[in-house]
Design a protein around this motif. Structure first.
Motif, PDB file in Angstrom:
ATOM      1  N   ARG A 204      54.680  29.418  38.507  1.00 31.72           N
ATOM      2  CA  ARG A 204      55.092  30.060  37.422  1.00 31.72           C
ATOM      3  C   ARG A 204      54.161  31.216  36.983  1.00 31.72           C
ATOM      4  NH1 ARG A 204      60.051  27.840  37.337  1.00 31.72           N
ATOM      5  NH2 ARG A 204      60.320  27.821  35.103  1.00 31.72           N
ATOM      6  N   CYS A 205      53.082  30.994  37.138  1.00 28.77           N
ATOM      7  CA  CYS A 205      52.161  32.217  36.742  1.00 28.77           C
ATOM      8  C   CYS A 205      52.471  33.435  37.467  1.00 28.77           C
ATOM      9  CB  CYS A 205      50.716  31.571  36.796  1.00 28.77           C
ATOM     10  SG  CYS A 205      50.320  30.350  35.471  1.00 28.77           S
ATOM     11  N   ASP A 206      52.524  33.177  38.771  1.00 31.99           N
ATOM     12  CA  ASP A 206      52.862  34.252  39.752  1.00 31.99           C
ATOM     13  C   ASP A 206      54.022  34.941  39.327  1.00 31.99           C
ATOM     14  OD1 ASP A 206      50.189  33.722  40.775  1.00 31.99           O
ATOM     15  OD2 ASP A 206      51.050  32.733  42.684  1.00 31.99           O
ATOM     16  N   LEU A 207      54.844  34.308  39.104  1.00 34.01           N
ATOM     17  CA  LEU A 207      56.314  34.815  38.916  1.00 34.01           C
ATOM     18  C   LEU A 207      56.228  35.869  37.684  1.00 34.01           C
ATOM     19  CD1 LEU A 207      58.501  31.677  39.125  1.00 34.01           C
ATOM     20  CD2 LEU A 207      58.930  33.516  40.608  1.00 34.01           C
ATOM     21  N   LEU A 208      55.369  35.445  36.635  1.00 38.83           N
ATOM     22  CA  LEU A 208      55.503  36.575  35.732  1.00 38.83           C
ATOM     23  C   LEU A 208      54.658  37.647  36.153  1.00 38.83           C
ATOM     24  CD1 LEU A 208      54.143  34.103  32.705  1.00 38.83           C
ATOM     25  CD2 LEU A 208      56.304  35.071  33.224  1.00 38.83           C
ATOM     26  N   LEU A 209      53.560  37.499  36.803  1.00 41.54           N
ATOM     27  CA  LEU A 209      52.910  38.859  37.368  1.00 41.54           C
ATOM     28  C   LEU A 209      53.689  39.558  38.274  1.00 41.54           C
ATOM     29  CD1 LEU A 209      49.168  37.577  37.902  1.00 41.54           C
ATOM     30  CD2 LEU A 209      50.459  38.581  36.226  1.00 41.54           C
ATOM     31  N   GLN A 210      54.628  38.947  39.276  1.00 40.08           N
ATOM     32  CA  GLN A 210      55.575  39.615  40.223  1.00 40.08           C
ATOM     33  C   GLN A 210      56.487  40.471  39.522  1.00 40.08           C
ATOM     34  OE1 GLN A 210      57.114  36.629  42.765  1.00 40.08           O
ATOM     35  NE2 GLN A 210      55.181  36.066  43.335  1.00 40.08           N
ATOM     36  N   ARG A 211      56.871  39.892  38.365  1.00 41.32           N
ATOM     37  CA  ARG A 211      58.017  40.493  37.591  1.00 41.32           C
ATOM     38  C   ARG A 211      57.359  41.600  36.885  1.00 41.32           C
ATOM     39  NH1 ARG A 211      62.353  42.370  39.010  1.00 41.32           N
ATOM     40  NH2 ARG A 211      63.744  42.894  37.416  1.00 41.32           N
ATOM     41  N   GLY A 212      56.497  41.419  36.327  1.00 38.83           N
ATOM     42  CA  GLY A 212      55.611  42.560  35.416  1.00 38.83           C
ATOM     43  C   GLY A 212      55.332  43.610  36.408  1.00 38.83           C
ATOM     44  N   ARG A 213      54.678  43.435  37.672  1.00 40.92           N
ATOM     45  CA  ARG A 213      54.329  44.648  38.414  1.00 40.92           C
ATOM     46  C   ARG A 213      55.774  45.492  38.927  1.00 40.92           C
ATOM     47  NH1 ARG A 213      49.765  41.549  41.963  1.00 40.92           N
ATOM     48  NH2 ARG A 213      48.166  42.855  41.300  1.00 40.92           N
ATOM     49  N   ALA A 214      56.895  44.438  39.247  1.00 47.47           N
ATOM     50  CA  ALA A 214      58.097  45.319  39.677  1.00 47.47           C
ATOM     51  C   ALA A 214      58.475  46.164  38.483  1.00 47.47           C
ATOM     52  CB  ALA A 214      58.983  44.017  39.853  1.00 47.47           C
ATOM     53  N   LEU A 215      58.367  45.797  37.274  1.00 54.42           N
ATOM     54  CA  LEU A 215      59.037  46.460  36.011  1.00 54.42           C
ATOM     55  C   LEU A 215      58.109  47.662  35.778  1.00 54.42           C
ATOM     56  CD1 LEU A 215      60.031  43.920  33.803  1.00 54.42           C
ATOM     57  CD2 LEU A 215      61.350  45.320  34.930  1.00 54.42           C
ATOM     58  N   PHE A 216      56.805  47.611  35.824  1.00 50.48           N
ATOM     59  CA  PHE A 216      55.836  48.649  35.252  1.00 50.48           C
ATOM     60  C   PHE A 216      54.628  48.890  36.043  1.00 50.48           C
ATOM     61  CE2 PHE A 216      57.703  46.404  31.661  1.00 50.48           C
ATOM     62  CZ  PHE A 216      58.599  47.508  31.207  1.00 50.48           C
ATOM     63  N   GLY A 217      54.725  48.393  37.415  1.00 48.26           N
ATOM     64  CA  GLY A 217      53.702  49.064  38.476  1.00 48.26           C
ATOM     65  C   GLY A 217      52.340  48.898  38.099  1.00 48.26           C
ATOM     66  N   ASP A 218      51.902  50.143  37.862  1.00 53.55           N
ATOM     67  CA  ASP A 218      50.307  50.072  37.771  1.00 53.55           C
ATOM     68  C   ASP A 218      49.919  50.493  36.164  1.00 53.55           C
ATOM     69  OD1 ASP A 218      49.712  50.091  40.455  1.00 53.55           O
ATOM     70  OD2 ASP A 218      49.941  52.156  40.626  1.00 53.55           O
ATOM     71  N   ALA A 219      50.713  49.851  35.339  1.00 56.72           N
ATOM     72  CA  ALA A 219      50.593  49.912  33.682  1.00 56.72           C
ATOM     73  C   ALA A 219      49.120  49.257  33.490  1.00 56.72           C
ATOM     74  CB  ALA A 219      51.705  49.598  33.132  1.00 56.72           C
ATOM     75  N   CYS A 220      48.976  48.111  34.175  1.00 53.49           N
ATOM     76  CA  CYS A 220      47.896  47.055  33.854  1.00 53.49           C
ATOM     77  C   CYS A 220      47.129  46.840  34.926  1.00 53.49           C
ATOM     78  CB  CYS A 220      48.665  45.644  33.318  1.00 53.49           C
ATOM     79  SG  CYS A 220      49.853  45.779  32.016  1.00 53.49           S
ATOM     80  N   ASP A 221      46.101  46.186  34.573  1.00 55.58           N
ATOM     81  CA  ASP A 221      44.930  45.710  35.408  1.00 55.58           C
ATOM     82  C   ASP A 221      45.179  44.303  35.978  1.00 55.58           C
ATOM     83  OD1 ASP A 221      42.726  44.708  36.906  1.00 55.58           O
ATOM     84  OD2 ASP A 221      41.279  45.642  35.760  1.00 55.58           O
ATOM     85  N   TRP A 222      46.205  44.118  37.104  1.00 56.04           N
ATOM     86  CA  TRP A 222      46.700  42.855  37.108  1.00 56.04           C
ATOM     87  C   TRP A 222      45.672  41.797  37.585  1.00 56.04           C
ATOM     88  CZ3 TRP A 222      51.391  42.751  35.295  1.00 56.04           C
ATOM     89  CH2 TRP A 222      52.088  44.048  35.361  1.00 56.04           C
ATOM     90  N   GLU A 223      44.390  42.080  37.940  1.00 54.87           N
ATOM     91  CA  GLU A 223      43.225  41.262  38.015  1.00 54.87           C
ATOM     92  C   GLU A 223      42.915  40.614  36.945  1.00 54.87           C
ATOM     93  OE1 GLU A 223      42.953  40.449  41.469  1.00 54.87           O
ATOM     94  OE2 GLU A 223      44.510  41.873  41.938  1.00 54.87           O
ATOM     95  N   ARG A 224      42.863  41.259  35.854  1.00 57.49           N
ATOM     96  CA  ARG A 224      42.135  40.655  34.647  1.00 57.49           C
ATOM     97  C   ARG A 224      43.107  39.965  33.617  1.00 57.49           C
ATOM     98  NH1 ARG A 224      39.835  45.856  32.274  1.00 57.49           N
ATOM     99  NH2 ARG A 224      39.302  44.434  30.419  1.00 57.49           N
ATOM    100  N   VAL A 225      43.542  38.754  34.169  1.00 60.94           N
ATOM    101  CA  VAL A 225      44.918  38.425  33.605  1.00 60.94           C
ATOM    102  C   VAL A 225      44.676  37.115  32.836  1.00 60.94           C
ATOM    103  CG1 VAL A 225      45.777  37.295  35.472  1.00 60.94           C
ATOM    104  CG2 VAL A 225      47.261  37.487  33.578  1.00 60.94           C
ATOM    105  N   ARG A 226      45.022  36.577  31.557  1.00 64.72           N
ATOM    106  CA  ARG A 226      44.775  35.640  30.847  1.00 64.72           C
ATOM    107  C   ARG A 226      46.220  34.959  30.903  1.00 64.72           C
ATOM    108  NH1 ARG A 226      42.901  39.013  27.228  1.00 64.72           N
ATOM    109  NH2 ARG A 226      44.324  38.275  25.665  1.00 64.72           N
TER     110      ARG A 226
END
Length: 418
Positions: free
Chosen positions: A333-355
């Motif tokens: 379920r956590c991965d689903l959020l990251l997958q969708r976030g990346r699909a929407l906004f690409g490199d907007a965030c540092d996807w490795e530093r997630v809480r």
């Protein structure tokens, strides 16, 4: 009067503020170490009256059946040997009837509008900074079916006084340039200009501080053991303090605002509340490319995911899991959020530093919260707000403070007597 408020989330603290403002002596009790440490800690950040369509609607049973065996389903039902879960599920199906669903939407909109006005009033009066953005909400639509459904939903909400309209993909891009990445996929969007976003944790902590200055007593790290009842009335609350000492608190009125845990405490006093936990997840990430991150709060309707900008971070939240009281973080379920976030906004965030975070939303079958006096005298309810606790919290606290004070709240809402 002396009033004990059980729960220090956004609902409980808002109730405490308005009770204190009316001159009552207020004590707030919570097991956590401070305000807003559980469900009000890291939600999606939206103040979203435009999202007041109940989960329980005529389309819902077919969706639930389609999603039943999918681990990646936006609404995940995990059947358990739990009578409360099955009873809630049957009540949910009944609330899907068209007449009930329409009535519930009217209730949710009325409360949401009252609460949004109340939040703005508090912001003016107290000057609270909670990373708020008054940029509206865009709901993204990726299929013709979603577009047709959204058109009908906009018309319903407009009749109820909520401004929500359809935009073309190009118009959505004008509102939020960060959508450029996914523009070819968009079929349209819904635009809700009056909705907002902000950090509910920061707001609730600041409001609790304002409450303390007004004389409200907070008793944190305190376990609530039981409601003590005599002759159909609550006569006291037994607690265990941080030092392990047992104590009883007496008052003239008691407010049950413990979110998903409200029915557990109520059941010990013989009161059944139709509230069941719906576990939600969020991911909070640092923004590294400000131009690629949205400022308008986003709802991805197909995936039931919301995205809000909170200062220099992005909050991605969503999914609902009806699986009891566990707050365990499921990696899938956590991965689903990251997958969708990346699909929407690409490199907007540092996807490795997630809480990551999960919390239990207190859901009623029809998504209308329980606000008002219970059938146990001196006990009042303020619980069951589901995914809209942030949207409805300030107004719920204000309305219940009116009721306890013998006044009539300024909104058309069916206040309960559970």
């Amino acid at each position: 009067m002396r009033v004990v408020v059980l729960g220090a989330g956004v609902i409980g603290v808002s109730t405490a503020w308005f009770l204190a403002e009316k001159g009552h002596q207020v004590v707030v009790v919570d097991r956590a170490s401070g305000a807003a440490r559980e469900t009000s800690f890291a939600n999606g950040g939206q103040i979203s009256v435009s999202q007041s369509e109940p989960w329980a609607n005529p389309r819902a049973p077919w969706r639930v059946l389609r999603w039943l065996l999918r681990d990646d389903a936006p609404l995940l039902f995990r059947p358990r040997l739990d009578a409360q879960q099955w009873r809630w599920g049957l009540d949910f199906l009944r609330e899907c009837l068209p007449g009930r669903s329409a009535r519930n939407m009217r209730q949710m909109v009325a409360l949401g509008l009252h609460s949004r006005d109340t939040l703005r009033m508090l912001r003016r009066e107290l000057g609270i900074d909670y990373q708020q953005l008054q940029q509206g909400i865009l709901t993204l639509l990726f299929s013709e079916a979603e577009l047709i459904q959204a058109r009908a939903g906009c018309a319903q909400l407009q009749k109820l006084g909520v401004e929500k309209s359809l935009l073309t993909p190009a118009q959505a891009l004008q509102r939020e340039p960060a959508l450029a990445r996914i523009l070819p996929q968009l079929r349209g969007a819904c635009w809700s200009p009056d909705d907002e976003s902000g950090n509910v944790h920061l707001f609730t902590v600041a409001l609790a501080q304002a409450c303390a200055l007004r004389g409200v007593e907070f008793r944190f790290q305190t376990r609530i053991n039981a409601l003590e009842c005599v002759d159909g009335a609550v006569s006291g609350v037994s607690i265990t303090g941080a030092d392990g000492a047992y104590e009883r608190i007496d008052a003239d009125a008691y407010v049950l605002a413990l979110g998903s845990y409200s029915p557990l405490l109520a059941a010990r006093a013989g009161l059944r509340l139709p509230v069941y936990p719906a576990k939600g997840y969020s991911a909070t990430l640092p923004i590294v490319d400000a131009a690629a991150a949205p400022r308008v709060s986003i709802t991805d309707e197909a995936h039931k995911v919301v995205v809000s900008r909170l200062g220099d971070e992005l909050r991605i939240a969503g999914t609902a899991e009806l699986s009891g009281y566990s707050t365990h973080l499921e990696p899938r379920r956590c991965d689903l959020l990251l997958q969708r976030g990346r699909a929407l906004f690409g490199d907007a965030c540092d996807w490795e530093r997630v809480r990551f975070w999960s919390g239990l939303r207190p859901a009623t079958p029809g998504n209308v919260p329980l606000i008002g006096p219970s059938r146990l005298r001196r006990l009042y309810l303020n619980t069951g707000h589901g995914t809209l606790g942030w949207t409805e919290g300030a107004g719920s606290g204000r309305a219940l403070a009116d009721i306890i004070s013998g006044e009539t709240p300024a909104l058309d809402f069916a206040f309960c007597r559970a």
